[in-house]
Design a protein around this motif. Structure first.
Motif, mmCIF file in Angstrom:
data_model
loop_
_atom_site.group_PDB
_atom_site.id
_atom_site.type_symbol
_atom_site.label_atom_id
_atom_site.label_comp_id
_atom_site.label_asym_id
_atom_site.label_seq_id
_atom_site.Cartn_x
_atom_site.Cartn_y
_atom_site.Cartn_z
ATOM 1 N N SER A 130 -7.390 -0.177 11.145
ATOM 2 C CA SER A 130 -6.761 -1.350 10.528
ATOM 3 C C SER A 130 -7.792 -2.292 9.894
ATOM 4 O O SER A 130 -7.473 -3.047 8.993
ATOM 5 C CB SER A 130 -5.919 -2.101 11.553
ATOM 6 N N GLU A 131 -9.054 -2.211 10.340
ATOM 7 C CA GLU A 131 -10.074 -3.113 9.792
ATOM 8 C C GLU A 131 -10.377 -2.793 8.322
ATOM 9 O O GLU A 131 -11.014 -3.593 7.631
ATOM 10 C CB GLU A 131 -11.358 -3.058 10.651
ATOM 11 N N ARG A 147 -5.997 -1.319 0.196
ATOM 12 C CA ARG A 147 -5.103 -1.953 -0.776
ATOM 13 C C ARG A 147 -5.790 -2.061 -2.144
ATOM 14 O O ARG A 147 -5.223 -1.748 -3.185
ATOM 15 C CB ARG A 147 -4.721 -3.349 -0.274
ATOM 16 N N ARG A 158 -7.896 -2.043 6.131
ATOM 17 C CA ARG A 158 -6.624 -2.171 5.397
ATOM 18 C C ARG A 158 -6.799 -2.921 4.066
ATOM 19 O O ARG A 158 -6.263 -2.526 3.035
ATOM 20 C CB ARG A 158 -5.603 -2.893 6.278
ATOM 21 N N HIS A 159 -7.553 -4.033 4.090
ATOM 22 C CA HIS A 159 -7.703 -4.830 2.864
ATOM 23 C C HIS A 159 -8.356 -4.022 1.747
ATOM 24 O O HIS A 159 -8.042 -4.191 0.571
ATOM 25 C CB HIS A 159 -8.496 -6.113 3.146
ATOM 26 N N ILE A 174 0.859 -1.196 0.000
ATOM 27 C CA ILE A 174 0.000 0.000 0.000
ATOM 28 C C ILE A 174 0.896 1.248 0.000
ATOM 29 O O ILE A 174 1.799 1.349 0.828
ATOM 30 C CB ILE A 174 -0.902 0.006 1.245
ATOM 31 N N PRO A 197 -13.596 -11.579 3.303
ATOM 32 C CA PRO A 197 -13.540 -10.190 2.812
ATOM 33 C C PRO A 197 -13.865 -10.092 1.323
ATOM 34 O O PRO A 197 -13.049 -9.677 0.514
ATOM 35 C CB PRO A 197 -12.090 -9.792 3.090
#
Lengths: 203, 553
Positions: free
Chosen positions: B471-472, B478, B474-475, B380, B440
């Motif tokens: 942080s939840e 990206r 983050r995916h 990222i 996810p």
């Protein structure tokens, strides 16, 4: 033998189950895959860390400075590693970075190895008498071969190494001179006819 | 004239992706093209009179050999199941890297028939299993043993002797990781070794049926006619296992769709079309009608799509025959614009595929661009700002942002991995347990969640700062940076809504594989046929490239 693909997928899923977000779990999967590819015991230490995590508390360091010290609980190597990656543009400018009290330093090491690749700089890591050289995520050298990584590191020092040659100018000149023996001396006729362009480019 | 690439907001909708058809870019066709000059051989055929035993088939060129190792086993009729819960199959296969030794075959004999619970090694590249279409297989054995050829109508209705129920590769169950082989020139295209496995399995099914028929009645039996063989493929039952793949591999998805879009753009930009090219296009178009009229399915959903496709193709042929002149400038662009106005999505994509037929010079270079070095785009760029992230989302997910995820119907379903088979599944969030373990794969919902959060974050703060507190997400951050570079990397639709048709996701992937005649058995799984009409292995050196449109089924 487990494939690296199986290792990455399982490490990712286990990390999510251990309480990390999906995005963090993706990072962990990549790092453990990388450690195993280098022949380092990534799965073993991740497993052990997740077991310890059920009983112990770890500190989450999300903002990295030059000096980082946790007096109470050890730092979580994963949150530390992800923070290091995320703040790479800042931390790569520090001459040296010090951490005290990091759990499972080998896990942190995998994030540093990726940092080396992303920043384009080699990284030297010292902890507990051990020295490790991270070479752009292409390989990892160390001064100990028994691969017994500790569960905890009291002091860890990181040093980004400026990109410079591993040889001196004399050594280079000597080698270059030898390489010149593969060249053909140009006559006037060769100067005129052997190149694609003309003798001047002012036309 | 410059034609723009088609808008991802249109092309990446599930209904459009679920209307894609095979083309010259499809992996089974590019596989045949790549391996046409390899030496094909049946190295071992050690079956008993009932057709059980081992066989090995290979493709060889210079010092490289790929060998299909087959194990045919006796199973009871009540043990035969296409579902992923099955534990026994009529035959099991692996593609071995090199020439297998007897020791390898002995090792594989213990592992390959066990499939997911067996262990393979880095010397194996792909793994699969298949079940007989008992009705067809027994009929063919019966007829051949009597010295007669089988009933063509029955064969045409089914289309294969065997159907595979899974094909695994890329490191699953100990198979070789892709990085070990990715630099081999001959497999510079996605799923090439999976295609090789299926293709060689097809030949095994012909050899096995001939063998059993012969042993049933050695004095009278005949072999299956080559023309009939050619018109049989390999069936495949595909369930939800395939759906998350296209979400989990965004850059790969982009490269598949982008190749198709570039091909279309270049064809639309051709000013003057040569006579031989327009003749080939029209020939394929007209002959392809057989593919539509022989497309059998019990699915109401698919029947309506086929009906509309047939109606629109006939209308299109009428237009081409009566109101169109290929000598006009930019004829394929005119055709495309006509299709956009006059035809359904299924028909548009059907004709787009056929447009590629005359243009090897356009499609061949694109085939090698359909793989992806996914790791390159994993990191990222955390030094970028929140403002950057907002801009990308507003530009690339404009349709997604319009979806209201506070409405129950828009979050009705969730994706999860079943503990029993470690396979993806889809369930109703409000009726089933387990949504706390959701995978996810709800990209649209999560993009919207991210967007809302970004709107209340300082524009000039960095992504790194944002992630340290969120942080939840983050995916999804990206993914947003991936879609910035790869416009076709994201399904522009809601993958958890009440009305989702998961088979659209399967169909997208299967069309790139080169499947024909999608036959949905529910909204979650379908049957297809691969290599139906394809040349036999000993015909590869000189085969008709347009076999897809010229088969008699």
């Amino acid at each position: 033998m487990k494939s690296l693909s199986e290792i990455e997928t399982t490490a990712k899923r286990a990390s999510k189950a251990a309480g990390f977000s999906w995005g963090e779990a993706e990072e962990i999967g990549k790092c453990i895959r990388q450690l195993e590819m280098f022949g380092l015991p990534g799965v073993k230490h991740l497993n052990s860390y997740f077991n310890d995590k059920k009983k112990n508390t770890y500190e989450n360091l999300s903002s990295i400075n030059q000096l980082n010290s946790s007096s109470s609980n050890p730092y979580c190597p994963i949150i530390l590693g992800i923070s290091f990656l995320d703040q790479l543009k800042i931390v790569e400018n520090y001459e040296k970075i010090y951490f005290s009290n990091i759990a499972y330093p080998i896990i942190f090491l995998s994030f540093l190895s990726r940092s080396s690749e992303i920043s384009g700089k080699k990284i030297n890591v010292k902890f507990d008498e051990k020295e490790i050289f991270l070479n752009l995520n292409v390989n990892i050298y160390s001064n100990f071969l028994n691969l017994k990584f500790p569960k905890n590191s009291k002091n860890l020092e990181i040093n980004f190494i400026d990109n410079k040659d591993n040889f001196n100018e004399d050594e280079w000149t000597s080698l270059y001179k030898l390489s010149e023996n593969t060249f053909v001396e140009e006559t006037d006729s060769l100067k005129k006819g052997a190149a694609g362009a003309g003798l001047t480019d002012n036309d | 004239m410059k034609v723009q690439l088609r808008d991802p907001n249109t092309i990446m909708k599930l209904s459009r992706l679920g209307s894609f058809h095979q083309s010259k870019l499809s992996f089974l066709r590019s596989f045949l093209n790549e391996f046409k000059d390899w030496e094909y051989k049946r190295d071992l055929f050690n079956l008993n009179r009932f057709g059980y035993g081992e066989a090995v088939y290979s493709f060889k060129k210079d010092k490289r050999t790929y060998s299909l190792v087959c194990f045919a086993n006796k199973i009871k009729d009540d043990e035969r199941s296409d579902r992923v819960i099955a534990t026994k199959w009529d035959a099991a296969f692996t593609l071995h890297d090199g020439v297998p030794t007897q020791k390898d075959i002995d090792r594989l004999k213990n592992e390959v028939p066990r499939q997911e619970v067996g262990r393979l090694s880095f010397k194996e590249l792909t793994l699969s299993r298949a079940n007989k279409s008992l009705r067809v297989f027994n009929h063919v054995v019966e007829r051949l043993s009597e010295g007669k050829q089988p009933d063509l109508e029955l064969l045409s209705n089914v289309g294969y002797l065997y159907r595979t129920t899974a094909v695994y590769g890329s490191g699953k169950f100990g198979l070789a990781d892709r990085f070990r082989i990715k630099n081999r020139e001959e497999i510079n295209g996605p799923f090439r070794l999976e295609m090789m496995l299926v293709y060689l399995v097809r030949q095994f099914t012909f050899d096995q049926v001939n063998h059993v028929a012969h042993h049933k009645n050695p004095s009278k039996s005949v072999v299956l006619d080559r023309k009939i063989c050619k018109n049989l493929g390999i069936g495949n039952s595909t369930g939800l296992g395939m759906a998350p793949f296209i979400v989990n591999h965004p850059t790969l998805l982009n490269n598949w769709v982008m190749s198709r879009e570039i091909a279309l753009k270049k064809i639309r930009e051709i000013k003057i079309v040569k006579k031989k090219d327009s003749v080939l296009f029209i020939d394929c178009l007209k002959k392809s009608l057989t593919n539509i009229t022989s497309w059998n399915t019990d699915s109401d959903y698919q029947q309506i799509k086929i009906k509309n496709l047939l109606k629109d193709i006939k209308k299109f042929i009428h237009f081409i025959d009566n109101n169109f002149d290929f000598e006009d400038e930019y004829p394929f662009n005119q055709i495309y614009l006509w299709l956009e106005e006059e035809a359904c999505e299924e028909c548009i994509e059907y004709v787009v595929s056929i447009m590629m037929e005359p243009y090897n010079e356009i499609t061949n270079p694109l085939v090698s661009q359909m793989s992806s070095e996914e790791d390159k785009y994993f990191t990222i760029p955390t030094s970028r700002t929140i403002k950057d992230l907002i801009n990308i989302i507003e530009k690339k997910y404009s349709n997604i942002l319009k979806i209201n995820f506070d409405k129950k119907q828009n979050i009705q379903n969730f994706w999860f991995i079943s503990k029993n088979k470690e396979e993806p599944r889809l369930a109703d969030r409000f009726e089933e347990g387990g949504s706390e373990l959701e995978q996810p794969l709800a990209i649209a919902r999560d993009v919207k969640k991210l967007y809302k959060k970004l709107l209340v974050t300082k524009n000039n703060s960095t992504v790194a700062e944002f992630l340290s507190k969120n942080s939840e997400l983050r995916h999804i951050v990206r993914r947003v940076f991936i879609v910035e570079k790869f416009p076709y990397s994201e399904i522009q639709d809601n993958t958890i809504g009440k009305n989702i048709m998961p088979i659209d996701m399967l169909r997208l992937k299967l069309s790139f594989f080169g499947a024909l005649k999608f036959d949905p058995r529910s909204d979650k799984w379908l049957r297809i046929c691969m290599f139906q009409g394809a040349p036999l292995p000993d015909e590869l050196k000189n085969y008709d490239e347009q076999w897809v449109y010229r088969s008699s089924n």
